[in-house]
Design a protein around this motif. Structure first.
Motif, short mmCIF file in Angstrom:
data_model
loop_
_atom_site.label_atom_id
_atom_site.label_comp_id
_atom_site.label_asym_id
_atom_site.label_seq_id
_atom_site.Cartn_x
_atom_site.Cartn_y
_atom_site.Cartn_z
N TRP A 67 0.96 -1.63 0.46
CA TRP A 67 0.45 -0.17 0.29
C TRP A 67 0.68 1.39 0.06
CZ3 TRP A 67 0.75 3.70 4.01
CH2 TRP A 67 1.50 2.43 5.56
N TRP A 68 2.28 0.94 0.85
CA TRP A 68 2.55 2.57 0.77
C TRP A 68 4.09 2.79 -0.43
CZ3 TRP A 68 7.52 0.99 -0.05
CH2 TRP A 68 8.16 -0.19 0.00
N THR A 69 3.41 2.11 -1.84
CA THR A 69 4.60 1.74 -2.86
C THR A 69 3.94 3.71 -3.66
OG1 THR A 69 3.31 0.29 -3.61
CG2 THR A 69 5.56 0.08 -2.84
N GLY A 76 -3.88 4.28 -2.39
CA GLY A 76 -2.07 3.18 -1.12
C GLY A 76 -2.80 3.82 0.13
N LEU A 117 -2.46 2.19 4.40
CA LEU A 117 -2.50 1.65 5.26
C LEU A 117 -4.11 0.62 5.60
CD1 LEU A 117 -1.78 -0.27 7.29
CD2 LEU A 117 -1.55 1.35 8.69
N GLU A 136 -9.45 12.80 6.19
CA GLU A 136 -8.67 11.53 5.86
C GLU A 136 -9.29 10.32 7.29
OE1 GLU A 136 -5.78 11.49 8.65
OE2 GLU A 136 -4.75 9.30 7.91
N PHE A 171 -6.15 6.42 8.41
CA PHE A 171 -5.75 6.80 6.79
C PHE A 171 -6.24 6.48 5.30
CE2 PHE A 171 -3.72 3.32 10.71
CZ PHE A 171 -3.30 3.97 11.58
N PRO A 187 -7.37 7.98 2.65
CA PRO A 187 -8.30 9.39 2.12
C PRO A 187 -9.99 9.31 1.47
CG PRO A 187 -6.41 8.41 0.74
CD PRO A 187 -6.81 7.34 1.33
#
Lengths: 613, 313
Positions: B65-67, B82, B84, B195, B198, B200
């Motif tokens: 997810w963090w890429t 993307g 968490l 948010e 986490f 958005p």
């Protein structure tokens, strides 16, 4: 621990120590330019400027400058931390940058930090080689700055590496005080410098006093005269503590502080305790020099500690008690900053008990962590054997210095592990433990080198122990050195192989950076692409840091600081899990969720730049 | 019985093997890590492939997810998802999903991702590789067409504060940015990026008036739909706090006659979206409302969706 090393060896060790100091200092100096300014560092720059201005006024008009109003005008800036390091930053910047025109203002401020940081390898080497031999000391010393986060923090004009250095210096001086006739003076002075660096050092007497008392007890128990004096020494200090407690109960906290004046029962108790303690020590020295050496550092610390603490901090000169109380009160009630840990945002206590241990395990290169763990277990077993005779059949007992190193390796970690203590700032708050863990790691590495040599020399008899040690040490140090070079200057983002590096840590849900220094990664792009007079919002970068980037030539001078996305046309967002809402404010204000540029370290977002549509 | 010497010898041998072995493994990790990371050209090529095949409503989902570096390259009109927890996101508003994956990254959690992502999704074509990036297009069986969104329709709403159902205290006025301010009250409504735990989302940001009053937003003509979805979550860090002075916030949807169709109650410390799903509704007005006894720190990101039937596998 050898009391009388061979003079030739001693000379060589001094040379090695000096070389380690020089290498550490130069490596920090040569790599400092790209290291950004953390939020706290720019505050210390500002404070140092104020303190420098005060010292200049002291030279031109000492009578006016030493009035409380004149002192407060300059020294109330960042009065939540003592002044020693900031004073050194100030003098260095005044002399080098302003006086001699050498380097940038930031370099001027940071030089003393490099020098103090470079003391760590030197002191680790000397303490390590006295305890476990030269190879162990050498490995331990080099390993300290092969931990990327420690190398990063070594660059900053802050207090976290300096207090680790001062803590180590105090412990080293304390050990030496047991071996040399005047070492007790240096132990007191070292602690004075430590508490003048950061408040962590106030815990040191609690660590050292039990060793002094235990040593003195052991050394006096066979001499009735010496034992009597020792007991008097203990009784005097116990009485002083009791009287202070009584005063506190009778007067209450506010009155206790308010009545702590030059002529007050408080000062009388202190002077009486110190005087009586000194007299006891004088008596004790007649009966037992060793027992004197064991106890004298405590009295020396009680005298020189407060003296140096106050002397180096003019802010305390007119109101030492209430301002010290305010300083300590600030840290006792420090706010909590949110921190991302294993997929959770830690906002309020209680924090996980294992936090410090887990984060240490994930941020120390595994080839250095493993020797630390092995050394810790080994020393721990020997420490147990010191008190439990049956265990000595399996492991030899530890020396008291080894136990001291073991305890110091644990204390800072244990303090920060308390679930109510604020958990933020990455690993820096338990740095004082790390030099001692490095020493224990050095012992394990040296032991392994000996074992390997014993095995390998059966097959290759010409193989020397030195060659095996050099090979093993290089092997163990190289992953950390490689990682340090690779992650620089984004040291707060480093995660070890155990975590899977930075990408693995992101997957585990760990904090990726903190306090804004990684913004340097996008400044060249901003300098290239910003329109003249562009209004730039550097998220989480303090106003002082923005100014520092401009005056150190890292950010174009015509770029204007914006306080938020609403009045900005360009924004650089610091990727923190707890700040995602602030990134969305930028999306909202700029009308786009599409970044223009970014700093991505090993694929993890660190800084994301947006331009207004 | 093992003697002390034997025990120490064993420990020394184990140490002498473990330490160099750990260092060798660590060096191997550092040597191979760069080969597990994509190049800029890989991202650009993957983005070009998305641009060439995109359709309205498509989204790009990141794994892990963090890429988020992919956002730099992705076509601007294709949202990139993307965060968490996004592995489990239904992405109900997207008929197709471009999965941009880096399964070779450490702790990428490919197994958990598959378990969360694949149910209800079917591949449309072969996986394509760009360096270490994997790009696959999926039909999203969890897709439901959105027939009405309160956040999207906020500018067409009427807003007021009422002291009891049907008893108006204040009319709210447009704020000029598509939302409402309510003179005499701290209540307000606007459409914003917010948010919630986490995630958005562009939603209706609602501030309750406090006390027994409630802020009401009336949408005159919502269409008949297969399902009504009310989602609401507290915004900012206050969602996590359980301080004793904090109070629950209640968000609901009524029909034009004042009958409650859906309602969620968010208690202090409850993070994330709360969702109430109901069949229907029939065509007609909908009223979205919010109430909190103490309005402090009880601001909410909410949306009401009238949705069509699920696409299915």
């Amino acid at each position: 621990m050898s009391d009388a090393p061979d003079p030739g060896d001693d000379r060589l060790d001094r040379r090695i120590g000096r070389a380690l100091f020089a290498a550490a200092f130069l490596s920090l100096l040569l790599t400092q330019q790209s290291v950004g300014f953390t939020r706290d560092e720019s505050v210390y720059f500002l404070a140092a400027e104020h303190y420098g201005a005060w010292y200049q006024s002291l030279l031109s008009g000492p009578v006016t400058a030493t009035q409380d109003a004149a002192i407060v005008a300059r020294w109330r800036v960042n009065a939540e931390h003592p002044a020693l390091m900031k004073t050194l930053f100030a003098w260095s910047e005044l002399v080098l940058h302003r006086g001699l025109g050498i380097g940038s203002p930031a370099l001027g401020f940071r030089l003393p930090a490099f020098a103090v940081a470079a003391l760590i390898p030197l002191l680790v080497f000397h303490l390590g080689r006295r305890l476990y031999g030269r190879p162990a000391g050498l490995f331990a010393a080099v390993s300290f700055f092969c931990v990327p986060r420690q190398f990063f923090h070594g660059h900053l004009a802050c207090f976290d590496i300096p207090v680790a250095a001062m803590w180590l210096l105090t412990v080293y001086a304390f050990v030496r005080a047991h071996q040399t006739p005047r070492g007790w003076v240096w132990a007191g002075a070292a602690w004075g410098l430590a508490i003048a660096t950061k408040h962590n050092a106030f815990f040191l007497p609690l660590v050292l006093a039990p060793f002094s008392l235990w040593r003195a007890h052991r050394l006096t128990r066979h001499s009735p005269e010496a034992d009597r004096v020792f007991q008097r020494y203990v009784a005097v200090h116990a009485a002083a503590v009791g009287l202070y407690g009584l005063l506190f109960i009778v007067l209450g906290e506010e009155q206790f502080k308010a009545r702590f004046l030059a002529l007050s029962p408080h000062v009388a108790i202190y002077l009486a305790a110190v005087g009586a303690g000194a007299w006891c020590l004088h008596q004790l020295r007649r009966h037992s020099e060793d027992a004197f050496r064991a106890l004298a550092p405590l009295t020396s610390m009680a005298v020189l500690g407060p003296l140096l603490f106050v002397a180096t901090w003019p802010y305390l000169w007119h109101h030492p008690v209430d301002r010290t109380a305010a300083y300590l009160g600030y840290h006792a009630g420090h706010e909590h900053y949110t921190w991302f840990y294993l997929g959770r945002l830690l906002r309020q206590p209680p924090f996980p008990l294992a936090y410090v241990v887990v984060v240490t395990a994930l941020t120390v290169p595994v080839s250095l962590l493993l020797p630390m763990v092995a050394g810790f277990i080994s020393a721990g077993a020997r420490a147990l054997a010191s008190t439990w005779a049956r265990l000595r059949a399996w492991v030899p007992a530890a020396s008291w210095v080894e136990v001291l190193v073991l305890v110091n390796a644990v204390v800072s970690i244990a303090i920060i592990s308390h679930p109510q203590v604020p958990h933020f700032g990455g690993v820096k708050h338990w740095f004082p433990s790390m030099p001692f863990l490095a020493i224990l790691g050095g012992a394990a590495a040296d032991r392994s080198a000996r074992e390997l040599h014993a095995r390998l020399s059966r097959r290759w008899p010409k193989l020397t122990a030195r060659a095996v040690a050099a090979g093993l040490f290089a092997l163990l140090l190289s992953p950390g050195a490689w990682a340090t070079a690779r992650i620089h200057p984004y040291g707060t983002a480093y995660y070890s192989e155990l975590a899977g590096g930075l990408p693995g840590a992101a997957g585990l849900g760990m904090q990726r950076q903190f306090w804004s220094s990684h913004v340097t990664g996008v400044l060249p792009w901003i300098n290239q692409h910003a329109r003249p007079g562009e209004r730039l919002y550097l998220h989480e970068v303090r106003e002082e840091s923005f100014r520092d980037y401009q005056r150190n030539g890292m950010l174009r001078a015509d770029v204007v600081r914006a306080g938020g996305p609403q009045d900005a046309t360009m924004a650089a967002y610091q990727y923190h899990q707890e700040f995602r809402a602030q990134e969305l404010e930028i999306w909202q204000a700029f009308g786009t969720a599409h970044p223009a540029y970014g700093l991505y370290v090993d694929e993890t977002p660190q800084i994301v730049v947006y331009r207004r549509r | 019985m093992v003697s002390g010497d034997q025990l120490r010898g064993l420990a020394r041998r184990a140490e002498a093997v473990a330490l160099p072995a750990a260092a060798i493994l660590a060096l191997a990790f550092h040597a191979t890590l760069p080969s597990r990371l994509p190049e800029e050209a890989d991202h650009a090529a993957a983005a070009a492939a998305v641009a060439a095949g995109k359709q309205p409503g498509d989204v790009v989902l990141l794994h892990p997810w963090w890429t988020e570096r992919a956002r730099l390259f992705a076509p601007e009109d294709v949202p990139v998802v993307g965060y968490l927890g996004s592995d489990r996101a239904n992405l109900e508003q997207a008929p197709r999903i471009w999965l941009l994956s880096q399964p070779g990254l450490p702790h990428a959690g490919a197994g958990e991702f598959r378990d969360a992502f694949f149910p209800g999704r079917s591949p449309l074509g072969e996986e394509r590789r760009f360096g270490t990036l994997r790009l696959s297009l999926f039909r999203n069986g969890r897709f439901r067409p959105t027939l009405f969104s309160a956040a999207a329709a906020l500018a067409q709403a009427r807003a007021w504060v009422e002291s009891a159902p049907g008893v108006k205290r204040w009319e709210c006025v447009p704020d000029g940015r598509g939302g409402f301010q309510c003179p005499g009250s701290n209540a307000r409504a606007s459409v914003e990026w917010q948010e919630v735990r986490f995630e958005p989302r562009r939603c209706a940001h609602l501030s309750p008036p406090g006390g027994p009053d409630r802020l009401v937003l009336e949408f005159p003509a919502a269409p008949a739909a297969d399902r009504l979805s009310l989602e609401a979550g507290l915004i900012w860090e206050f969602a996590a706090y359980r301080n004793p002075h904090l109070r629950p916030v209640v968000v609901g949807v009524d029909d034009g006659a004042g009958a409650t169709l859906a309602q969620v109650t968010i208690n202090p410390g409850e993070e994330g979206y709360h969702r109430d799903l109901r069949p229907g509704p029939s065509a007609g007005p909908l009223r979205l409302w919010i109430r909190a006894e103490l309005a402090e720190s009880r601001e909410v990101c909410a949306d009401v969706l009238a949705q069509g039937p699920e696409a299915g596998p």
